[in-house]
Design a protein around this motif. Structure first.
Motif, PDB file in Angstrom:
ATOM      1  N   THR A  58       0.848  -1.195   0.000  1.00 29.01           N
ATOM      2  CA  THR A  58       0.000   0.000   0.000  1.00 29.01           C
ATOM      3  C   THR A  58       0.877   1.236   0.000  1.00 29.01           C
ATOM      4  O   THR A  58       1.819   1.348   0.792  1.00 29.01           O
ATOM      5  CB  THR A  58      -0.922   0.017   1.233  1.00 29.01           C
ATOM      6  OG1 THR A  58      -1.737  -1.155   1.232  1.00 29.01           O
ATOM      7  CG2 THR A  58      -1.828   1.246   1.212  1.00 29.01           C
ATOM      8  N   LEU A  59       0.552   2.155  -0.898  1.00 31.62           N
ATOM      9  CA  LEU A  59       1.313   3.400  -1.018  1.00 31.62           C
ATOM     10  C   LEU A  59       0.586   4.511  -0.265  1.00 31.62           C
ATOM     11  O   LEU A  59      -0.616   4.727  -0.469  1.00 31.62           O
ATOM     12  CB  LEU A  59       1.474   3.780  -2.487  1.00 31.62           C
ATOM     13  CG  LEU A  59       2.181   5.103  -2.771  1.00 31.62           C
ATOM     14  CD1 LEU A  59       3.640   5.032  -2.349  1.00 31.62           C
ATOM     15  CD2 LEU A  59       2.072   5.457  -4.255  1.00 31.62           C
ATOM     16  N   TYR A  60       1.323   5.193   0.601  1.00 33.23           N
ATOM     17  CA  TYR A  60       0.796   6.356   1.310  1.00 33.23           C
ATOM     18  C   TYR A  60       1.620   7.574   0.908  1.00 33.23           C
ATOM     19  O   TYR A  60       2.844   7.571   1.044  1.00 33.23           O
ATOM     20  CB  TYR A  60       0.888   6.163   2.824  1.00 33.23           C
ATOM     21  CG  TYR A  60       0.070   5.019   3.365  1.00 33.23           C
ATOM     22  CD1 TYR A  60      -1.282   5.170   3.681  1.00 33.23           C
ATOM     23  CD2 TYR A  60       0.660   3.767   3.575  1.00 33.23           C
ATOM     24  CE1 TYR A  60      -2.024   4.101   4.180  1.00 33.23           C
ATOM     25  CE2 TYR A  60      -0.075   2.701   4.070  1.00 33.23           C
ATOM     26  CZ  TYR A  60      -1.415   2.883   4.369  1.00 33.23           C
ATOM     27  OH  TYR A  60      -2.152   1.830   4.862  1.00 33.23           O
ATOM     28  N   ILE A  61       0.936   8.594   0.439  1.00 32.62           N
ATOM     29  CA  ILE A  61       1.594   9.854   0.119  1.00 32.62           C
ATOM     30  C   ILE A  61       1.138  10.860   1.159  1.00 32.62           C
ATOM     31  O   ILE A  61      -0.027  11.242   1.214  1.00 32.62           O
ATOM     32  CB  ILE A  61       1.235  10.326  -1.298  1.00 32.62           C
ATOM     33  CG1 ILE A  61       1.733   9.310  -2.327  1.00 32.62           C
ATOM     34  CG2 ILE A  61       1.843  11.698  -1.578  1.00 32.62           C
ATOM     35  CD1 ILE A  61       1.339   9.629  -3.755  1.00 32.62           C
ATOM     36  N   THR A  62       2.064  11.251   2.017  1.00 31.64           N
ATOM     37  CA  THR A  62       1.733  12.189   3.088  1.00 31.64           C
ATOM     38  C   THR A  62       2.369  13.538   2.816  1.00 31.64           C
ATOM     39  O   THR A  62       3.133  13.705   1.858  1.00 31.64           O
ATOM     40  CB  THR A  62       2.206  11.668   4.461  1.00 31.64           C
ATOM     41  OG1 THR A  62       3.603  11.977   4.634  1.00 31.64           O
ATOM     42  CG2 THR A  62       1.991  10.167   4.602  1.00 31.64           C
ATOM     43  N   SER A  63       2.070  14.483   3.682  1.00 35.74           N
ATOM     44  CA  SER A  63       2.634  15.819   3.527  1.00 35.74           C
ATOM     45  C   SER A  63       4.118  15.860   3.856  1.00 35.74           C
ATOM     46  O   SER A  63       4.777  16.871   3.597  1.00 35.74           O
ATOM     47  CB  SER A  63       1.884  16.807   4.433  1.00 35.74           C
ATOM     48  OG  SER A  63       1.921  16.369   5.784  1.00 35.74           O
ATOM     49  N   ARG A  64       4.661  14.780   4.391  1.00 37.26           N
ATOM     50  CA  ARG A  64       6.069  14.736   4.765  1.00 37.26           C
ATOM     51  C   ARG A  64       6.864  13.630   4.083  1.00 37.26           C
ATOM     52  O   ARG A  64       8.067  13.759   3.892  1.00 37.26           O
ATOM     53  CB  ARG A  64       6.194  14.554   6.285  1.00 37.26           C
ATOM     54  CG  ARG A  64       5.636  15.691   7.119  1.00 37.26           C
ATOM     55  CD  ARG A  64       6.590  16.846   7.204  1.00 37.26           C
ATOM     56  NE  ARG A  64       7.830  16.438   7.845  1.00 37.26           N
ATOM     57  CZ  ARG A  64       8.006  16.356   9.162  1.00 37.26           C
ATOM     58  NH1 ARG A  64       7.017  16.678   9.985  1.00 37.26           N
ATOM     59  NH2 ARG A  64       9.159  15.989   9.672  1.00 37.26           N
ATOM     60  N   ARG A  65       6.177  12.521   3.730  1.00 38.65           N
ATOM     61  CA  ARG A  65       6.902  11.344   3.240  1.00 38.65           C
ATOM     62  C   ARG A  65       6.128  10.599   2.152  1.00 38.65           C
ATOM     63  O   ARG A  65       4.923  10.773   1.991  1.00 38.65           O
ATOM     64  CB  ARG A  65       7.158  10.366   4.395  1.00 38.65           C
ATOM     65  CG  ARG A  65       8.004  10.872   5.522  1.00 38.65           C
ATOM     66  CD  ARG A  65       8.031   9.866   6.674  1.00 38.65           C
ATOM     67  NE  ARG A  65       6.740   9.769   7.360  1.00 38.65           N
ATOM     68  CZ  ARG A  65       6.437   8.872   8.291  1.00 38.65           C
ATOM     69  NH1 ARG A  65       7.344   7.964   8.635  1.00 38.65           N
ATOM     70  NH2 ARG A  65       5.251   8.868   8.871  1.00 38.65           N
ATOM     71  N   VAL A  66       6.876   9.759   1.448  1.00 40.44           N
ATOM     72  CA  VAL A  66       6.292   8.746   0.576  1.00 40.44           C
ATOM     73  C   VAL A  66       6.555   7.402   1.261  1.00 40.44           C
ATOM     74  O   VAL A  66       7.709   7.040   1.508  1.00 40.44           O
ATOM     75  CB  VAL A  66       6.928   8.757  -0.829  1.00 40.44           C
ATOM     76  CG1 VAL A  66       6.340   7.648  -1.695  1.00 40.44           C
ATOM     77  CG2 VAL A  66       6.718  10.118  -1.490  1.00 40.44           C
ATOM     78  N   ILE A  67       5.487   6.680   1.572  1.00 41.82           N
ATOM     79  CA  ILE A  67       5.608   5.453   2.356  1.00 41.82           C
ATOM     80  C   ILE A  67       5.003   4.298   1.574  1.00 41.82           C
ATOM     81  O   ILE A  67       3.893   4.397   1.042  1.00 41.82           O
ATOM     82  CB  ILE A  67       4.873   5.580   3.714  1.00 41.82           C
ATOM     83  CG1 ILE A  67       5.407   6.781   4.495  1.00 41.82           C
ATOM     84  CG2 ILE A  67       5.009   4.300   4.527  1.00 41.82           C
ATOM     85  CD1 ILE A  67       4.564   7.145   5.700  1.00 41.82           C
ATOM     86  N   TRP A  68       5.742   3.215   1.496  1.00 46.90           N
ATOM     87  CA  TRP A  68       5.235   1.991   0.880  1.00 46.90           C
ATOM     88  C   TRP A  68       5.212   0.908   1.948  1.00 46.90           C
ATOM     89  O   TRP A  68       6.257   0.547   2.483  1.00 46.90           O
ATOM     90  CB  TRP A  68       6.107   1.563  -0.298  1.00 46.90           C
ATOM     91  CG  TRP A  68       5.661   0.294  -0.955  1.00 46.90           C
ATOM     92  CD1 TRP A  68       4.667   0.144  -1.889  1.00 46.90           C
ATOM     93  CD2 TRP A  68       6.206  -1.017  -0.744  1.00 46.90           C
ATOM     94  NE1 TRP A  68       4.547  -1.160  -2.260  1.00 46.90           N
ATOM     95  CE2 TRP A  68       5.483  -1.907  -1.573  1.00 46.90           C
ATOM     96  CE3 TRP A  68       7.225  -1.516   0.059  1.00 46.90           C
ATOM     97  CZ2 TRP A  68       5.761  -3.265  -1.622  1.00 46.90           C
ATOM     98  CZ3 TRP A  68       7.500  -2.877   0.020  1.00 46.90           C
ATOM     99  CH2 TRP A  68       6.766  -3.733  -0.815  1.00 46.90           C
ATOM    100  N   ARG A  69       4.001   0.429   2.278  1.00 44.93           N
ATOM    101  CA  ARG A  69       3.866  -0.615   3.284  1.00 44.93           C
ATOM    102  C   ARG A  69       3.704  -1.959   2.600  1.00 44.93           C
ATOM    103  O   ARG A  69       2.750  -2.193   1.856  1.00 44.93           O
ATOM    104  CB  ARG A  69       2.661  -0.362   4.182  1.00 44.93           C
ATOM    105  CG  ARG A  69       2.564  -1.400   5.298  1.00 44.93           C
ATOM    106  CD  ARG A  69       1.313  -1.244   6.122  1.00 44.93           C
ATOM    107  NE  ARG A  69       1.324  -2.197   7.223  1.00 44.93           N
ATOM    108  CZ  ARG A  69       0.291  -2.414   8.015  1.00 44.93           C
ATOM    109  NH1 ARG A  69      -0.838  -1.760   7.829  1.00 44.93           N
ATOM    110  NH2 ARG A  69       0.383  -3.300   8.989  1.00 44.93           N
ATOM    111  N   SER A  70       4.640  -2.836   2.850  1.00 44.16           N
ATOM    112  CA  SER A  70       4.618  -4.146   2.221  1.00 44.16           C
ATOM    113  C   SER A  70       3.433  -4.975   2.711  1.00 44.16           C
ATOM    114  O   SER A  70       3.077  -4.945   3.895  1.00 44.16           O
ATOM    115  CB  SER A  70       5.928  -4.887   2.517  1.00 44.16           C
ATOM    116  OG  SER A  70       5.861  -6.215   2.045  1.00 44.16           O
ATOM    117  N   ALA A  71       2.847  -5.725   1.789  1.00 36.12           N
ATOM    118  CA  ALA A  71       1.752  -6.626   2.152  1.00 36.12           C
ATOM    119  C   ALA A  71       2.281  -7.905   2.782  1.00 36.12           C
ATOM    120  O   ALA A  71       1.516  -8.679   3.364  1.00 36.12           O
ATOM    121  CB  ALA A  71       0.911  -6.952   0.913  1.00 36.12           C
TER     122      ALA A  71
END
Length: 234
Positions: A58-71
């Motif tokens: 799952t990809l999260y684009i936040t105001s501070r970071r780009v985060i990819w959470r592995s399934a």
């Protein structure tokens, strides 16, 4: 497990964070009260370097970071800040990559960091060079535009501190003092930062006095010859 350790090594080499906190619902824990999630998307494949596929997450684009959470619990999740991204773009050239994706070119860090990494690397790892780039590949390619817009909007909230203030112009002091003409300056600027308005930035630098950066040697020569410029009020 071997693959997971390989990804960890690559993440460390590229300066990607793998120490990410998630809450009980799987959302990333904000770094502070100002960090908010702008966009989230399931079923996104992360590709590191040219071909190291980390899997789906799952990809999260936040105001501070780009985060990819592995399934997968066997594969680490990764995150990066916007200051680590030198360039981002939508890639639809199937000759460059077989699927449409969001391409990120990363900053490889300072020379000191690179030197320290080189000293820490084991000799047998020298041939395992990894390109400093990421590809975010949504299984639903229709979501690319939405994700990219969120990425651009959040990146704009995190300007690089190195290009604020006096560093805005990307000109060396020696170039200014050498009296380079406007055309050459514009060419240098275009090569260093595509899209920057060189004339506008240059005008801010020189103001309304285009002669302010004339070669100091001329004044020195006048002093030697006894023809020093007159002082104010004399």
């Amino acid at each position: 497990r071997t693959y997971s350790m390989s990804l960890l090594a690559v993440a460390e080499r590229l300066g990607l964070s793998t120490n990410i906190e998630f809450n009980e619902t799987g959302q990333p824990v904000p770094l502070d009260a100002e960090e908010v999630t702008s966009c989230a998307c399931d079923q996104v494949v992360l590709v590191v370097g040219d071909s190291l596929e980390a899997g789906t997450g799952t990809l999260y684009i936040t105001s501070r970071r780009v985060i990819w959470r592995s399934a997968s619990t066997d594969t680490p999740s990764v995150a990066l800040t916007y200051h680590q991204v030198m360039m981002h773009a939508i890639s639809k050239d199937l000759s460059a990559f077989p699927k449409p994706c969001i391409y990120l070119q990363l900053d490889e860090g300072s020379e000191d960091m690179m030197q320290q990494e080189a000293e820490d690397e084991e000799p047998e790892a020298e041939d395992e060079a990894v390109s400093a780039e990421l590809r975010l590949v949504p299984l639903d390619s229709n979501k690319i535009e939405e994700l990219f817009k969120a990425l651009c909007d959040c990146a704009a909230l995190n300007p690089d501190p190195e290009i604020e203030g006096e560093g805005d112009f990307f000109f060396d002091e020696t170039e200014i003092m050498a009296g380079i003409d406007d055309t050459t300056r514009a060419e240098i600027m275009a090569a260093r930062m595509e899209g920057l308005n060189a004339d506008g930035e240059l005008n801010e630098l020189v103001g309304e006095d285009p002669g302010r950066f004339e070669d100091a040697e001329e004044e020195e020569e006048e002093v030697v010859n006894g023809t020093a410029p007159a002082s104010n009020g004399h």
